[in-house]
Write a protein that holds these residues in place. Structure first.
Motif, PDB file in Angstrom:
ATOM      1  N   GLY A 164       0.876  -1.260  -0.066  1.00 42.48           N
ATOM      2  CA  GLY A 164       0.033  -0.013   0.098  1.00 42.48           C
ATOM      3  C   GLY A 164       0.840   1.142   0.039  1.00 42.48           C
ATOM      4  O   GLY A 164       0.693   2.250  -0.759  1.00 42.48           O
ATOM      5  N   MET A 165       1.652   1.489   1.010  1.00 40.85           N
ATOM      6  CA  MET A 165       2.732   2.560   1.094  1.00 40.85           C
ATOM      7  C   MET A 165       3.446   2.873  -0.160  1.00 40.85           C
ATOM      8  O   MET A 165       3.523   3.898  -0.803  1.00 40.85           O
ATOM      9  CB  MET A 165       3.092   2.567   2.432  1.00 40.85           C
ATOM     10  CG  MET A 165       4.255   3.732   2.589  1.00 40.85           C
ATOM     11  SD  MET A 165       5.221   3.681   4.106  1.00 40.85           S
ATOM     12  CE  MET A 165       6.307   2.276   3.992  1.00 40.85           C
ATOM     13  N   ASN A 166       3.857   1.757  -0.703  1.00 40.85           N
ATOM     14  CA  ASN A 166       4.957   1.841  -1.872  1.00 40.85           C
ATOM     15  C   ASN A 166       4.037   2.217  -3.281  1.00 40.85           C
ATOM     16  O   ASN A 166       4.598   2.979  -3.658  1.00 40.85           O
ATOM     17  CB  ASN A 166       5.315   0.225  -1.965  1.00 40.85           C
ATOM     18  CG  ASN A 166       6.301  -0.307  -0.999  1.00 40.85           C
ATOM     19  OD1 ASN A 166       7.535  -0.017  -1.326  1.00 40.85           O
ATOM     20  ND2 ASN A 166       5.736  -0.516   0.086  1.00 40.85           N
ATOM     21  N   LEU A 167       2.822   1.408  -3.119  1.00 42.33           N
ATOM     22  CA  LEU A 167       1.761   2.124  -4.334  1.00 42.33           C
ATOM     23  C   LEU A 167       1.562   3.524  -4.262  1.00 42.33           C
ATOM     24  O   LEU A 167       1.579   4.246  -5.365  1.00 42.33           O
ATOM     25  CB  LEU A 167       0.514   1.246  -3.971  1.00 42.33           C
ATOM     26  CG  LEU A 167      -0.282   1.218  -5.485  1.00 42.33           C
ATOM     27  CD1 LEU A 167       0.381   0.605  -6.580  1.00 42.33           C
ATOM     28  CD2 LEU A 167      -1.867   0.420  -5.252  1.00 42.33           C
ATOM     29  N   GLY A 168       1.434   4.144  -3.082  1.00 44.08           N
ATOM     30  CA  GLY A 168       1.192   5.480  -2.973  1.00 44.08           C
ATOM     31  C   GLY A 168       2.329   6.312  -3.466  1.00 44.08           C
ATOM     32  O   GLY A 168       2.307   7.456  -4.077  1.00 44.08           O
ATOM     33  N   TRP A 169       3.730   5.778  -3.062  1.00 42.96           N
ATOM     34  CA  TRP A 169       4.720   6.577  -3.549  1.00 42.96           C
ATOM     35  C   TRP A 169       4.928   6.701  -5.186  1.00 42.96           C
ATOM     36  O   TRP A 169       5.259   7.576  -5.768  1.00 42.96           O
ATOM     37  CB  TRP A 169       6.072   6.084  -3.000  1.00 42.96           C
ATOM     38  CG  TRP A 169       6.068   6.257  -1.331  1.00 42.96           C
ATOM     39  CD1 TRP A 169       6.033   7.567  -0.882  1.00 42.96           C
ATOM     40  CD2 TRP A 169       7.049   5.385  -0.275  1.00 42.96           C
ATOM     41  NE1 TRP A 169       6.320   7.612   0.519  1.00 42.96           N
ATOM     42  CE2 TRP A 169       6.900   6.436   0.762  1.00 42.96           C
ATOM     43  CE3 TRP A 169       7.471   4.132  -0.344  1.00 42.96           C
ATOM     44  CZ2 TRP A 169       7.329   5.861   1.975  1.00 42.96           C
ATOM     45  CZ3 TRP A 169       7.815   3.793   0.566  1.00 42.96           C
ATOM     46  CH2 TRP A 169       8.135   4.413   1.848  1.00 42.96           C
ATOM     47  N   LEU A 170       4.524   5.325  -5.801  1.00 38.38           N
ATOM     48  CA  LEU A 170       4.657   5.412  -7.088  1.00 38.38           C
ATOM     49  C   LEU A 170       3.633   6.234  -7.639  1.00 38.38           C
ATOM     50  O   LEU A 170       3.730   6.881  -8.693  1.00 38.38           O
ATOM     51  CB  LEU A 170       4.508   3.866  -7.513  1.00 38.38           C
ATOM     52  CG  LEU A 170       5.685   3.159  -7.199  1.00 38.38           C
ATOM     53  CD1 LEU A 170       5.298   1.531  -7.278  1.00 38.38           C
ATOM     54  CD2 LEU A 170       6.972   3.407  -7.652  1.00 38.38           C
ATOM     55  N   ASP A 171       2.356   6.501  -7.096  1.00 33.80           N
ATOM     56  CA  ASP A 171       1.657   7.321  -7.524  1.00 33.80           C
ATOM     57  C   ASP A 171       2.032   8.934  -7.647  1.00 33.80           C
ATOM     58  O   ASP A 171       1.795   9.550  -8.427  1.00 33.80           O
ATOM     59  CB  ASP A 171       0.241   7.506  -6.591  1.00 33.80           C
ATOM     60  CG  ASP A 171      -0.827   6.291  -6.639  1.00 33.80           C
ATOM     61  OD1 ASP A 171      -0.527   5.232  -7.532  1.00 33.80           O
ATOM     62  OD2 ASP A 171      -1.682   5.970  -5.672  1.00 33.80           O
ATOM     63  N   ALA A 172       2.508   8.979  -6.369  1.00 31.72           N
ATOM     64  CA  ALA A 172       3.070  10.384  -6.530  1.00 31.72           C
ATOM     65  C   ALA A 172       4.350  10.575  -7.582  1.00 31.72           C
ATOM     66  O   ALA A 172       4.384  11.860  -7.993  1.00 31.72           O
ATOM     67  CB  ALA A 172       3.717  10.678  -4.735  1.00 31.72           C
ATOM     68  N   ALA A 173       5.163   9.779  -7.715  1.00 33.75           N
ATOM     69  CA  ALA A 173       6.297   9.857  -8.604  1.00 33.75           C
ATOM     70  C   ALA A 173       5.760  10.188 -10.077  1.00 33.75           C
ATOM     71  O   ALA A 173       6.388  10.918 -10.860  1.00 33.75           O
ATOM     72  CB  ALA A 173       7.186   8.817  -8.654  1.00 33.75           C
ATOM     73  N   SER A 174       4.585   9.596 -10.505  1.00 31.97           N
ATOM     74  CA  SER A 174       4.121   9.683 -11.674  1.00 31.97           C
ATOM     75  C   SER A 174       3.287  11.032 -11.695  1.00 31.97           C
ATOM     76  O   SER A 174       3.150  11.522 -12.894  1.00 31.97           O
ATOM     77  CB  SER A 174       2.934   8.491 -12.027  1.00 31.97           C
ATOM     78  OG  SER A 174       3.584   7.265 -12.006  1.00 31.97           O
ATOM     79  N   LEU A 175       2.697  11.355 -10.663  1.00 29.42           N
ATOM     80  CA  LEU A 175       1.818  12.537 -10.553  1.00 29.42           C
ATOM     81  C   LEU A 175       2.697  13.814 -10.667  1.00 29.42           C
ATOM     82  O   LEU A 175       2.545  14.900 -11.334  1.00 29.42           O
ATOM     83  CB  LEU A 175       0.773  12.739  -9.351  1.00 29.42           C
ATOM     84  CG  LEU A 175       0.171  14.105  -9.104  1.00 29.42           C
ATOM     85  CD1 LEU A 175      -0.724  13.996 -10.322  1.00 29.42           C
ATOM     86  CD2 LEU A 175      -0.485  13.817  -7.855  1.00 29.42           C
ATOM     87  N   ALA A 176       3.746  13.845  -9.786  1.00 29.77           N
ATOM     88  CA  ALA A 176       4.511  15.233  -9.670  1.00 29.77           C
ATOM     89  C   ALA A 176       5.137  15.783 -11.278  1.00 29.77           C
ATOM     90  O   ALA A 176       4.823  17.077 -11.111  1.00 29.77           O
ATOM     91  CB  ALA A 176       5.807  14.833  -8.866  1.00 29.77           C
ATOM     92  N   PRO A 177       5.518  15.068 -12.147  1.00 29.22           N
ATOM     93  CA  PRO A 177       5.758  15.923 -13.144  1.00 29.22           C
ATOM     94  C   PRO A 177       4.615  16.647 -13.861  1.00 29.22           C
ATOM     95  O   PRO A 177       5.070  17.454 -14.802  1.00 29.22           O
ATOM     96  CB  PRO A 177       6.370  14.579 -14.221  1.00 29.22           C
ATOM     97  CG  PRO A 177       6.768  13.477 -13.153  1.00 29.22           C
ATOM     98  CD  PRO A 177       5.698  13.652 -12.074  1.00 29.22           C
ATOM     99  N   LEU A 178       3.420  16.289 -13.639  1.00 27.86           N
ATOM    100  CA  LEU A 178       2.239  16.749 -14.293  1.00 27.86           C
ATOM    101  C   LEU A 178       1.863  18.172 -13.676  1.00 27.86           C
ATOM    102  O   LEU A 178       1.228  18.836 -14.302  1.00 27.86           O
ATOM    103  CB  LEU A 178       0.966  15.647 -14.240  1.00 27.86           C
ATOM    104  CG  LEU A 178       1.255  14.557 -15.084  1.00 27.86           C
ATOM    105  CD1 LEU A 178      -0.140  13.553 -14.746  1.00 27.86           C
ATOM    106  CD2 LEU A 178       1.554  14.799 -16.522  1.00 27.86           C
TER     107      LEU A 178
END
Length: 400
Positions: free
Chosen positions: A305-319
């Motif tokens: 769960g926590m890992n998935l959230g970090w990967l969400d954030a890493a994908s969102l930040a450049p946008l």
């Protein structure tokens, strides 16, 4: 590091991005955005950090993402690398798994208590902007006028009235019990599972300090993971919610199923939970975004769960710069939402497999299952494939 609380007596300047929730996912996103030169405010309702948190496992893709925030090296320094896994049943080794081949940069799963993970990320946030975190502040409402997001903040500090604030974008990273999820609509797919667990941290004993052990026993799985400070976490599946079970009861269950006796007097954390999942179909609505457990609560078993959230954030930040600068990147955000939804479905399925593996079985079926686990583990290509899946090394896991 102790929490810091900003004064709320003066009106807040409008930030580029407001983040509701100062857990590991919200703090990580804040670092990425601050590194891009954006202004950020993180609103966290807790005044003190929870030291008895469940999340301890950090997988290689997440460590790779955390390196983008300058946090991975400190986490690796303070954590315990889990380099292999062992499956046992009724006193015999069923199978082995080596994590050495899952990634060249981080060939292990890192065990680090969530409170220390949050401390490291908070230090990074405050180094970039000492006023970025507002404690004792809960975001309770959202309205989007196409050019900005308006939201209400209620403060837990005595005498501070609620404030109506604005930001360019609002990110809801307020956890599995998100108070903002309803803003994104009713399309949340929920599941309840017949799985209940009791877990606690005890003095480590004689088990290998860099190995996870799964005990596949007739009454249900027992899991054991190394932690910093010469501790081990023990997780026991139960047939019903734990109720008032204490460290003595957890030790008794571990001893009964595995023959190993964690000393109750050394217990430093105890927690019980029942498993459910909730995945939002849409994590983007205009200038508001759901992130982490707020978007996709899945079973803690497997530690995704926590890992998935970090990967969400890493994908969102450049946008984020494109959202703020305009024109609104509707197509890119739609693709982001679909990709993260697919990743959440993959993670949920992996968690369901993990739970299925740990359920009680009668002796004949247990023997057959253990034989299948052993046969799969004995084939190198299958072993590597399972290790990669277990450590979230999949096409939908996130940025490489």
């Amino acid at each position: 590091m102790p929490f810091t609380t900003r004064s709320c007596a003066v009106p807040e300047a409008r930030p580029d991005v407001a983040i509701a929730g100062g857990g590991p996912v919200g703090l990580y996103l804040a670092v990425l955005l601050l590194q891009q030169g954006l202004s950020v405010r993180v609103y966290e309702q807790r005044r003190t950090r929870e030291r008895h948190s469940r999340a301890i496992g950090i997988h290689p893709p997440a460590l790779r993402a955390l390196a983008l925030a300058g946090a991975a090296s400190a986490m690796v320094r303070d954590g315990v690398p889990i380099r292999s896994g062992l499956a046992m049943s009724r006193g015999r080794v069923v199978g082995r798994m080596d994590f050495g081949g899952v990634a060249e940069d981080f060939p292990f799963i890192l065990a680090l208590p969530q409170f220390r993970t949050e401390e490291i990320l908070e230090e990074r946030v405050l180094a970039l902007d000492s006023g970025a975190i507002v404690r004792g502040a809960k975001v309770t409402g959202v309205a989007d006028d196409d050019g900005a997001v308006t939201f209400t903040v209620r403060y837990t500090t005595g005498g501070t009235p609620p404030a109506v604030l604005t930001a360019g974008v609002l990110v809801a990273a307020d956890g599995a019990r998100s108070g903002l999820r309803d803003y994104f609509g009713p399309a949340v797919v929920r599941r309840n599972y017949p799985d209940h667990y009791l877990m606690g941290d005890f003095a480590a004993g004689d088990l290998d300090a860099e190995r996870a052990v799964l005990f596949l026993e007739p009454d249900g799985i027992v899991e054991s993971f190394p932690l910093p400070g010469h501790l081990r976490r023990w997780v026991v599946r139960l047939p019903a919610p734990a109720g008032n079970a204490d460290a003595t009861e957890l030790g008794r269950l571990v001893r009964q199923r595995t023959g190993i006796n964690p000393a109750p007097a050394t217990n430093t954390m105890l927690s019980a939970f029942s498993v459910r999942s909730a995945i939002a179909r849409d994590s983007v609505r205009g200038r508001a975004v759901l992130l982490g457990d707020a978007a996709h609560e899945i079973s803690p078993i497997g530690g995704q769960g926590m890992n998935l959230g970090w990967l969400d954030a890493a994908s969102l930040a450049p946008l984020m710069p494109r959202i703020l600068a305009g024109p609104y990147p509707a197509g890119e955000l739609r693709d982001y939402g679909r990709a993260r939804h697919r990743a959440a479905l993959v993670a949920r399925r992996q968690a369901e497999i993990n739970m299925l593996l740990g359920r009680p079985l009668p002796a004949p079926l247990l023997t057959a299952r253990n034989a299948a686990v052993g046969a799969a583990a004995a084939v190198p290509t299958v072993n590597r494939w399972v290790a990669r899946r277990f450590t979230m090394q999949s096409d939908t896991s996130g940025p490489a």
